[in-house]
Design an enzyme around this catalytic site. Structure first.
Site, PDB file in Angstrom:
ATOM      1  N   SER A 130       7.588 -46.924  -6.733  1.00  0.00           N
ATOM      2  CA  SER A 130       6.447 -47.487  -7.472  1.00  0.00           C
ATOM      3  C   SER A 130       6.359 -48.999  -7.349  1.00  0.00           C
ATOM      4  O   SER A 130       7.375 -49.699  -7.347  1.00  0.00           O
ATOM      5  CB  SER A 130       6.609 -47.121  -8.946  1.00  0.00           C
ATOM      6  OG  SER A 130       5.742 -47.891  -9.745  1.00  0.00           O
ATOM      7  N   GLU A 132       5.619 -50.794  -9.655  1.00  0.00           N
ATOM      8  CA  GLU A 132       6.200 -51.302 -10.911  1.00  0.00           C
ATOM      9  C   GLU A 132       7.593 -51.909 -10.645  1.00  0.00           C
ATOM     10  O   GLU A 132       8.037 -52.792 -11.380  1.00  0.00           O
ATOM     11  CB  GLU A 132       6.279 -50.143 -11.908  1.00  0.00           C
ATOM     12  CG  GLU A 132       6.793 -50.489 -13.291  1.00  0.00           C
ATOM     13  CD  GLU A 132       5.840 -51.310 -14.148  1.00  0.00           C
ATOM     14  OE1 GLU A 132       4.650 -51.425 -13.805  1.00  0.00           O
ATOM     15  OE2 GLU A 132       6.300 -51.865 -15.151  1.00  0.00           O
ATOM     16  N   TYR A 153      11.463 -47.753 -16.974  1.00  0.00           N
ATOM     17  CA  TYR A 153      10.861 -46.930 -15.910  1.00  0.00           C
ATOM     18  C   TYR A 153      11.103 -47.571 -14.546  1.00  0.00           C
ATOM     19  O   TYR A 153      11.562 -46.917 -13.601  1.00  0.00           O
ATOM     20  CB  TYR A 153       9.352 -46.785 -16.173  1.00  0.00           C
ATOM     21  CG  TYR A 153       8.580 -46.215 -15.002  1.00  0.00           C
ATOM     22  CD1 TYR A 153       8.537 -44.847 -14.765  1.00  0.00           C
ATOM     23  CD2 TYR A 153       7.869 -47.059 -14.133  1.00  0.00           C
ATOM     24  CE1 TYR A 153       7.816 -44.330 -13.685  1.00  0.00           C
ATOM     25  CE2 TYR A 153       7.144 -46.550 -13.062  1.00  0.00           C
ATOM     26  CZ  TYR A 153       7.128 -45.186 -12.844  1.00  0.00           C
ATOM     27  OH  TYR A 153       6.412 -44.683 -11.784  1.00  0.00           O
TER      28      TYR A 153
HETATM   29  P1  NAP Z   1       2.060 -37.726 -13.842  1.00  0.00           P
HETATM   30  O1  NAP Z   1       0.612 -37.323 -13.809  1.00  0.00           O
HETATM   31  O2  NAP Z   1       2.628 -38.307 -15.079  1.00  0.00           O
HETATM   32  O3  NAP Z   1       2.906 -36.443 -13.420  1.00  0.00           O
HETATM   33  C1  NAP Z   1       4.296 -36.411 -13.590  1.00  0.00           C
HETATM   34  C2  NAP Z   1       4.792 -35.042 -13.207  1.00  0.00           C
HETATM   35  O4  NAP Z   1       6.210 -34.987 -13.408  1.00  0.00           O
HETATM   36  C3  NAP Z   1       4.196 -33.905 -14.060  1.00  0.00           C
HETATM   37  O5  NAP Z   1       3.968 -32.800 -13.234  1.00  0.00           O
HETATM   38  C4  NAP Z   1       5.315 -33.616 -15.032  1.00  0.00           C
HETATM   39  O6  NAP Z   1       5.289 -32.305 -15.556  1.00  0.00           O
HETATM   40  C5  NAP Z   1       6.516 -33.800 -14.113  1.00  0.00           C
HETATM   41  N1  NAP Z   1       7.762 -33.932 -14.855  1.00  0.00           N
HETATM   42  C6  NAP Z   1       8.025 -34.744 -15.904  1.00  0.00           C
HETATM   43  N2  NAP Z   1       9.273 -34.552 -16.343  1.00  0.00           N
HETATM   44  C7  NAP Z   1       9.820 -33.603 -15.560  1.00  0.00           C
HETATM   45  C8  NAP Z   1      11.072 -32.945 -15.531  1.00  0.00           C
HETATM   46  N3  NAP Z   1      12.019 -33.235 -16.416  1.00  0.00           N
HETATM   47  N4  NAP Z   1      11.291 -32.017 -14.570  1.00  0.00           N
HETATM   48  C9  NAP Z   1      10.317 -31.692 -13.681  1.00  0.00           C
HETATM   49  N5  NAP Z   1       9.110 -32.253 -13.676  1.00  0.00           N
HETATM   50  C10 NAP Z   1       8.854 -33.202 -14.605  1.00  0.00           C
HETATM   51  O7  NAP Z   1       2.363 -38.758 -12.667  1.00  0.00           O
HETATM   52  P2  NAP Z   1       1.504 -39.098 -11.346  1.00  0.00           P
HETATM   53  O8  NAP Z   1       0.563 -40.207 -11.677  1.00  0.00           O
HETATM   54  O9  NAP Z   1       1.009 -37.858 -10.738  1.00  0.00           O
HETATM   55  O10 NAP Z   1       2.635 -39.760 -10.436  1.00  0.00           O
HETATM   56  C11 NAP Z   1       3.437 -38.960  -9.568  1.00  0.00           C
HETATM   57  C12 NAP Z   1       4.717 -39.716  -9.240  1.00  0.00           C
HETATM   58  O11 NAP Z   1       4.389 -40.962  -8.613  1.00  0.00           O
HETATM   59  C13 NAP Z   1       5.575 -40.078 -10.447  1.00  0.00           C
HETATM   60  O12 NAP Z   1       6.914 -40.033 -10.038  1.00  0.00           O
HETATM   61  C14 NAP Z   1       5.184 -41.514 -10.754  1.00  0.00           C
HETATM   62  O13 NAP Z   1       6.236 -42.170 -11.417  1.00  0.00           O
HETATM   63  C15 NAP Z   1       4.957 -42.040  -9.354  1.00  0.00           C
HETATM   64  N6  NAP Z   1       3.998 -43.131  -9.226  1.00  0.00           N
HETATM   65  C16 NAP Z   1       2.756 -43.016  -9.743  1.00  0.00           C
HETATM   66  C17 NAP Z   1       1.846 -44.030  -9.563  1.00  0.00           C
HETATM   67  C18 NAP Z   1       0.446 -43.930 -10.111  1.00  0.00           C
HETATM   68  O14 NAP Z   1      -0.238 -44.975 -10.172  1.00  0.00           O
HETATM   69  N7  NAP Z   1      -0.036 -42.744 -10.454  1.00  0.00           N
HETATM   70  C19 NAP Z   1       2.197 -45.185  -8.829  1.00  0.00           C
HETATM   71  C20 NAP Z   1       3.483 -45.244  -8.283  1.00  0.00           C
HETATM   72  C21 NAP Z   1       4.376 -44.212  -8.469  1.00  0.00           C
HETATM   73  P3  NAP Z   1       4.451 -31.944 -16.900  1.00  0.00           P
HETATM   74  O15 NAP Z   1       3.031 -31.728 -16.434  1.00  0.00           O
HETATM   75  O16 NAP Z   1       5.111 -30.720 -17.390  1.00  0.00           O
HETATM   76  O17 NAP Z   1       4.547 -33.132 -17.819  1.00  0.00           O
HETATM   77  O1  G4F Z   2      -2.268 -47.804 -16.873  1.00  0.00           O
HETATM   78  P1  G4F Z   2      -0.942 -48.342 -17.201  1.00  0.00           P
HETATM   79  O2  G4F Z   2      -0.193 -47.686 -18.295  1.00  0.00           O
HETATM   80  O3  G4F Z   2      -0.132 -48.331 -15.830  1.00  0.00           O
HETATM   81  P2  G4F Z   2       1.198 -49.091 -15.357  1.00  0.00           P
HETATM   82  O4  G4F Z   2       2.012 -49.558 -16.488  1.00  0.00           O
HETATM   83  O5  G4F Z   2       0.782 -50.117 -14.355  1.00  0.00           O
HETATM   84  O6  G4F Z   2       2.000 -47.906 -14.643  1.00  0.00           O
HETATM   85  C1  G4F Z   2       1.353 -47.011 -13.752  1.00  0.00           C
HETATM   86  O7  G4F Z   2       1.387 -47.551 -12.458  1.00  0.00           O
HETATM   87  C2  G4F Z   2       2.720 -47.686 -11.901  1.00  0.00           C
HETATM   88  C3  G4F Z   2       2.544 -48.297 -10.508  1.00  0.00           C
HETATM   89  O8  G4F Z   2       2.598 -49.690 -10.588  1.00  0.00           O
HETATM   90  C4  G4F Z   2       3.347 -46.314 -11.842  1.00  0.00           C
HETATM   91  F1  G4F Z   2       4.563 -46.401 -11.267  1.00  0.00           F
HETATM   92  C5  G4F Z   2       3.462 -45.746 -13.239  1.00  0.00           C
HETATM   93  O9  G4F Z   2       4.003 -44.434 -13.159  1.00  0.00           O
HETATM   94  C6  G4F Z   2       2.073 -45.670 -13.847  1.00  0.00           C
HETATM   95  O10 G4F Z   2       1.336 -44.701 -13.146  1.00  0.00           O
HETATM   96  O11 G4F Z   2      -1.055 -49.882 -17.571  1.00  0.00           O
HETATM   97  C7  G4F Z   2      -1.697 -50.804 -16.702  1.00  0.00           C
HETATM   98  C8  G4F Z   2      -1.827 -52.142 -17.412  1.00  0.00           C
HETATM   99  C9  G4F Z   2      -0.520 -52.635 -18.039  1.00  0.00           C
HETATM  100  O12 G4F Z   2      -0.371 -53.993 -17.769  1.00  0.00           O
HETATM  101  C10 G4F Z   2      -0.713 -52.439 -19.537  1.00  0.00           C
HETATM  102  O13 G4F Z   2      -0.023 -53.367 -20.354  1.00  0.00           O
HETATM  103  O14 G4F Z   2      -2.742 -51.986 -18.509  1.00  0.00           O
HETATM  104  C11 G4F Z   2      -2.213 -52.642 -19.645  1.00  0.00           C
HETATM  105  N1  G4F Z   2      -2.792 -52.048 -20.848  1.00  0.00           N
HETATM  106  C12 G4F Z   2      -3.576 -52.723 -21.746  1.00  0.00           C
HETATM  107  N2  G4F Z   2      -3.896 -51.917 -22.755  1.00  0.00           N
HETATM  108  C13 G4F Z   2      -2.628 -50.799 -21.286  1.00  0.00           C
HETATM  109  C14 G4F Z   2      -3.324 -50.700 -22.488  1.00  0.00           C
HETATM  110  N3  G4F Z   2      -1.965 -49.741 -20.762  1.00  0.00           N
HETATM  111  C15 G4F Z   2      -1.992 -48.567 -21.445  1.00  0.00           C
HETATM  112  N4  G4F Z   2      -1.366 -47.495 -20.931  1.00  0.00           N
HETATM  113  N5  G4F Z   2      -2.650 -48.446 -22.649  1.00  0.00           N
HETATM  114  C16 G4F Z   2      -3.329 -49.486 -23.209  1.00  0.00           C
HETATM  115  O15 G4F Z   2      -3.910 -49.365 -24.290  1.00  0.00           O
END
Ligand code: NAP
Ligand code: G4F
Length: 398
Positions: A130, A132, A153
């Site tokens: 990520s 992050e 995280y």
């Molecule tokens: P998400 O919507 O939160 O999905 C997370 C998945 O992990 C869900 O299927 C969840 O299952 C499963 N999970 C959670 N705990 C688990 C456990 N103990 N055992 C097995 N499965 C488990 O996340 P996403 O946005 O699709 O992201 C996919 C991956 O990419 C994650 O690893 C995230 O950290 C990483 N990532 C995401 C972003 C982003 O911007 N979306 C960016 C960089 C990296 P449930 O449905 O049962 O909760």
């Molecule tokens: O949408 P966010 O919660 O995403 P964040 O923290 O960037 O993390 C996501 O992206 C990562 C990749 O860089 C992934 F690895 C991670 O799994 C996840 O998918 O927050 C984005 C920004 C932050 O700076 C947060 O402080 O939005 C700001 N924010 C402001 N108000 C908020 C809020 N975030 C959330 N969730 N809720 C708020 O009310």
């Protein structure tokens, strides 16, 4: 026919990756965890009955916290490719459950890597790293930028990232890290800021909500479209050599910009509706993420297709559709909420599959009730009950 195993198949990315792999002819095995409520809404539309002559999607119970289940699944399935998307993925929540986050997001990866090594199954491994992890490292961030994790995280992801490199170098595993910057979609979880905003925009526009409480509006993110990013993930495992890649759009916008775009799209002034609630602040924040994906462009031939403005509009449109149908048809609304406007937006043929018979999930040892069947029952009962309260009605901590 290639076999892929996906952890996190029920999440945003898991659902898009599954669609993509099915369209490429793969058999997809998804690890799902036991939940007291339904957690398969994003994949019900592509679920296939294992009694069909050759079902190409199968679900198996397992958990990243349970090494024996992972070992057994890998030994039984013998996948050609493993995509580790499972994680406790919410940054703000990771401050509340740091140990659990380390367990699932960090150690979960090692459990998979060890299972591959122990079973000797010849497979390719993808780790969902990520942006992050960069914390406040100067932007633009590339594969050469040092990590400075600023949340439990991020620290867990850094550990998983380096363990993946370690197993590649130490044991010769074909293991890749995709350092993905934020990617969103109509299927994004409702407590991430993008979806929280687009859902609120829809509800405010429809007169169903008055205010939106947010935290830090100054943070900047490189927001791309999840469907685009899953193609890059697949490409990484198709290369001759394993490597790590940044996946990003190269454009950064603040949360404030996101608000302007989303509210502006439906002719509303966000400043009239948004209030700051410090509970959404994080103890440590990541200020600016901006990715340099030139390596992916050169080596994978990958480019993002959807830009920021179109992404925001796509999400607002989907939420407007979901919220406007909620009162008359909660089941249809729930589908829109989880999947976006599938028929209109998708070019993937498997999205349009309909399931005609009661399906069951494939399991290494047991047969379980079908999520699709269950969802149908749930939708039926929901239709005769008052509309359930949604996240947007309540203050939540995320
Ligand atoms: P998400 O919507 O939160 O999905 C997370 C998945 O992990 C869900 O299927 C969840 O299952 C499963 N999970 C959670 N705990 C688990 C456990 N103990 N055992 C097995 N499965 C488990 O996340 P996403 O946005 O699709 O992201 C996919 C991956 O990419 C994650 O690893 C995230 O950290 C990483 N990532 C995401 C972003 C982003 O911007 N979306 C960016 C960089 C990296 P449930 O449905 O049962 O909760
Ligand atoms: O949408 P966010 O919660 O995403 P964040 O923290 O960037 O993390 C996501 O992206 C990562 C990749 O860089 C992934 F690895 C991670 O799994 C996840 O998918 O927050 C984005 C920004 C932050 O700076 C947060 O402080 O939005 C700001 N924010 C402001 N108000 C908020 C809020 N975030 C959330 N969730 N809720 C708020 O009310």
């Amino acid at each position: 026919m290639k076999k892929a195993l996906i952890t996190g198949i029920t999440g945003q990315d898991g659902s898009y990756l599954t669609e993509f792999l099915l369209s490429k002819g793969y058999i997809v095995y998804g690890v799902i965890r036991r939940s007291s409520s339904f957690n398969t809404g994003r994949i019900d539309h592509i679920y296939q009955d294992p009694h069909d002559p050759s079902p190409r999607m199968r679900l198996i119970y397992g958990d990243l916290n349970d090494a024996s289940s992972l070992n057994k699944i890998i030994r039984t399935v013998e996948p050609d490719e493993i995509y580790n998307l499972g994680a406790q993925s919410h940054v703000r929540v990771s401050f509340d459950v740091p140990e659990y986050t380390a367990e699932i997001t960090g150690l979960g990866t090692v459990r998979l890597l060890e299972a591959i090594r122990e079973t000797g199954v010849q497979t390719r491994f993808y780790q969902a790293s990520s942006s992050e992890m960069y914390g406040n490292s100067p932007s633009p961030q590339s594969e050469h930028t040092p990590f400075q994790p600023r949340s439990p995280y991020a620290a867990a992801k850094v550990y998983a990232h380096w363990m993946t490199v370690n197993y590649r170098e130490g044991y010769g595993l074909f293991a890749c890290n995709g350092i993905l910057f934020n990617h969103e979609s109509p299927r994004r979880g409702e407590t991430f800021v993008s979806r929280k905003i687009t859902k609120a925009v829809a509800r405010i526009k429809l007169g169903q909500q008055e205010r939106l409480f947010l935290g830090n509006l100054d943070a900047k993110r490189d927001w791309g479209y999840a469907r685009d990013y899953m193609e890059a993930v697949w490409l990484m495992l198709q290369q001759d050599e394993p490597d790590d890649y940044v996946i990003a759009t190269g454009e950064t916008n603040s949360v404030r910009d996101f608000l302007g775009e989303a509210f502006g799209y439906v002719d509303l002034d966000w400043q009239k509706y948004v209030e700051i609630d410090p509970r959404y602040y994080r103890p440590t924040e990541v200020d600016v993420l901006l990715g340099d994906a030139s390596k992916a462009r050169q080596k994978l031939g990958w480019r993002p297709k959807v830009k920021f403005r179109d992404l925001v509009r796509m999400m607002v449109d989907a939420d407007l559709q979901a919220e406007s149908t909620r009162a008359s048809d909660p089941a249809v609304a729930r589908n829109h909420e989880l999947l976006g406007n599938l028929q209109a937006k998708s070019s993937c043929p498997v999205e349009r599959n309909t399931i005609s018979s009661k399906p069951k999930m494939w399991s290494a040892s047991t047969e379980m009730h079908s999520p699709t069947w269950s969802s149908i029952l749930r939708a039926k009962s929901a239709a005769s009950e008052p509309i359930a309260p949604t996240q947007a009605n309540f203050s939540t901590i995320t």
